[in-house]
Design an enzyme around this catalytic site. Sequence first.
Site, PDB file in Angstrom:
ATOM      1  N   SER A  60      -7.579   1.134   3.731  1.00 33.87           N
ATOM      2  CA  SER A  60      -8.083   0.639   2.450  1.00 33.87           C
ATOM      3  C   SER A  60      -9.253  -0.315   2.668  1.00 33.87           C
ATOM      4  CB  SER A  60      -6.952  -0.105   1.739  1.00 33.87           C
ATOM      5  OG  SER A  60      -7.423  -0.750   0.587  1.00 33.87           O
ATOM      6  N   SER A  61     -10.026  -0.526   1.619  1.00 33.13           N
ATOM      7  CA  SER A  61     -11.076  -1.552   1.667  1.00 33.13           C
ATOM      8  C   SER A  61     -10.687  -2.776   0.840  1.00 33.13           C
ATOM      9  CB  SER A  61     -12.386  -0.996   1.107  1.00 33.13           C
ATOM     10  OG  SER A  61     -12.801   0.104   1.858  1.00 33.13           O
ATOM     11  N   ARG A  91       0.845  -1.188   0.000  1.00 32.14           N
ATOM     12  CA  ARG A  91       0.000   0.000   0.000  1.00 32.14           C
ATOM     13  C   ARG A  91       0.889   1.250   0.000  1.00 32.14           C
ATOM     14  NH1 ARG A  91      -5.158   1.872  -0.942  1.00 32.14           N
ATOM     15  NH2 ARG A  91      -6.035   3.060   0.786  1.00 32.14           N
ATOM     16  N   GLY A 109     -14.030  -1.646  -6.272  1.00 34.22           N
ATOM     17  CA  GLY A 109     -15.336  -1.095  -5.897  1.00 34.22           C
ATOM     18  C   GLY A 109     -15.321  -0.186  -4.695  1.00 34.22           C
ATOM     19  N   ASP A 151      -7.802   8.489   0.633  1.00 37.22           N
ATOM     20  CA  ASP A 151      -8.303   7.415   1.504  1.00 37.22           C
ATOM     21  C   ASP A 151      -8.014   7.681   2.986  1.00 37.22           C
ATOM     22  OD1 ASP A 151      -9.600   5.907  -0.344  1.00 37.22           O
ATOM     23  OD2 ASP A 151      -8.057   4.374  -0.568  1.00 37.22           O
ATOM     24  N   THR A 174     -10.438   0.036  -9.442  1.00 39.96           N
ATOM     25  CA  THR A 174      -9.338  -0.713  -8.839  1.00 39.96           C
ATOM     26  C   THR A 174      -9.332  -2.005  -9.627  1.00 39.96           C
ATOM     27  OG1 THR A 174      -9.593   0.262  -6.663  1.00 39.96           O
ATOM     28  CG2 THR A 174      -8.705  -1.945  -6.684  1.00 39.96           C
TER      29      THR A 174
HETATM   30  O1  DON Z   1      -7.990   1.225  -1.078  1.00 33.89           O
HETATM   31  C1  DON Z   1      -9.165   1.482  -1.235  1.00 33.89           C
HETATM   32  O2  DON Z   1     -10.041   1.069  -0.507  1.00 33.89           O
HETATM   33  C2  DON Z   1      -9.576   2.335  -2.418  1.00 33.89           C
HETATM   34  N1  DON Z   1      -8.514   3.207  -2.786  1.00 33.89           N
HETATM   35  C3  DON Z   1      -9.964   1.424  -3.509  1.00 33.89           C
HETATM   36  C4  DON Z   1     -10.469   2.154  -4.689  1.00 33.89           C
HETATM   37  C5  DON Z   1     -11.318   1.317  -5.544  1.00 33.89           C
HETATM   38  O3  DON Z   1     -11.599   0.198  -5.285  1.00 33.89           O
HETATM   39  C6  DON Z   1     -11.838   1.942  -6.724  1.00 33.89           C
HETATM   40  N2  DON Z   1     -12.483   0.941  -7.540  1.00 33.89           N
HETATM   41  N3  DON Z   1     -13.285   0.495  -8.070  1.00 33.89           N
END
Ligand code: DON
Length: 573
Positions: free
Chosen positions: A453-454, A105, A474, A424, A382
């Site tokens: 993060s998710s 990350r 997502g 984030d 993502t």
């Molecule tokens: O790390 C995270 O949770 C976000 N930056 C993820 C972004 C994401 O999944 C966008 N996508 N569809």
Amino acid sequence: MISMKSILIILSFYSCSLFAQPAIISHRDIFTPVVATNGMVVTASPLASKAGVEVLKKGGNAVDAAVTVGLVMAVTYPRAGNIGGGGFMLIDSVKSAGVVSIDYREKAPEKSFRDMFLDQSGNPDYRLSQFSHRSVGVPGTLAGFALALEKYGTISLAEALKPAIKLAEEGFVVSVDFFKDIQRRAKRLKSWPATQAVFFKKGGGLYQVGERFFQKDLANTLRQVAKQGISAFYQGKIADLLVKDMQANQGLMTKTDLQKYKAVLRKPIQGKYRGYDVYSMAPPSSGGIHIVQMLNMLEAYNLNELGHNSAATIHLLTEVMKRAYADRSKHLGDPDFSTVEDQWLTSKAYAKQLVTSINSEKITPSEQISPSLVPSYESDQTTHFSIVDKEGSVVSNTYTLNFSYGTGRIAKGTGILLNNEMDDFSIKPGVPNAYGLIGGALNAVEPYKRMLSSMSPTIVKKNGQPVIVTGSPGGSRIITTTLQVILNIIDHRMNLQEAVNAVRIHHQWLPDKLRIEEGLSLDTLNVLKLMGYNPVNSNTMGATASILIDYQKNLKIFHGASDPRRSGLAVGY
Ligand code: DON
């Protein structure tokens, strides 16, 4: 009269189904479209899936294929594939002897500070947190991939880079998906000259479907990494160009930040659900903790009996999701900076306690779970990929630039798209990020901290063997998407493709909205409305890339499912 012969046939049938391999899951006897026995690669980019399978065919393992795929996607899937971003990789391989994870990350630059995204009146400045050089976290992808290969791979980074370099140098044919995505984001991509120069023709026209698309600067960058290793990126000429670009545009990242960046091995979060072992990403991801927490709560109910996507099941999922996301806003952050109570959050005892406040017939409004604000959603991107090799070693990887194409800014001369992952962080207590997620002090901006993060790359095992490999893009919906794929397989006994295709729902505590994809039956919607829900129709949520492994006597059968919500591909051999 039943003959002896038919008794024997019946007996042998039962002994096969009951006593043959602990088979994973008695999913319906319908095959997913893509089935293979030697290896499987499922990604959002058909060119990357094919490159990954080529590695497996040459004798490479799942980690070799994963790194190759990740590098190819930096070229063929620039909306999320990257070397200028970061992510998480879960590995369960012969070499790792158990599930391990690599955290690559992004990190906040040393010069970052808590209120860096607030304007003079103390209000959040989203342009600054999402679309500026200050939005950029120190990239981790190359460090993560190099670590993965060094510890668990069999090929060199230079070898893994070959297909990516070729595709950047010699170009690839523009697909409908690629064309449409660039067209959709044209305004943002054109607003930055270095980006416009890469993604558009000289006069600003789009590369058309069927034409070849080249990325010479990126090819050059990748070649330097192939020659000098990742030090070219973190210390050498590429670092110089990145930092020059930062300095010219009020960015904070310095050469020291790049030099100091390290990917780290972390122990994955582990949980148990109806006899399966669930492994997913630990903090700084919130995914693993909340998937396990929600599964723990759901174990109290017979979801199979309640029915897939029935109003009763959707209500329970919603209640469970609200409680998990409420905890996310308070208790999660970078574990290198503060203690995250993962043991407590993922304990059966805590789930039991949470379940006592769930009424299976009545909605608990979000404000009764915690005080609220009403944030909004945004579109996003993502990418996740899942891989299995012939030994049965698996890789589950999610990585990102945050939004599609990150900041939309390419650092001049590098071909590298810069992430906007700093958004984030919780830029102000109680203020939502682009995904409507609220964070607390644990996720405030701090030098060298990783933003929460998710992303939830996940591996589910049974009797010590991997059976499901999954994960999704997502934003905030990653966690609930991954949860539903697991439930669809384990509780609802769907085959993999059904599990992936099925209509999804999402609730994240705040805003207090039940979001549903199109396709729920009218009856279900009516019952939900009678219960007091006001479901909001959402665009599609998530896009998983999943593998299910079915253990038969001496055979492992790999089912691969790409998500119809995006134009990815499962390739087996
Ligand atoms: O790390 C995270 O949770 C976000 N930056 C993820 C972004 C994401 O999944 C966008 N996508 N569809």
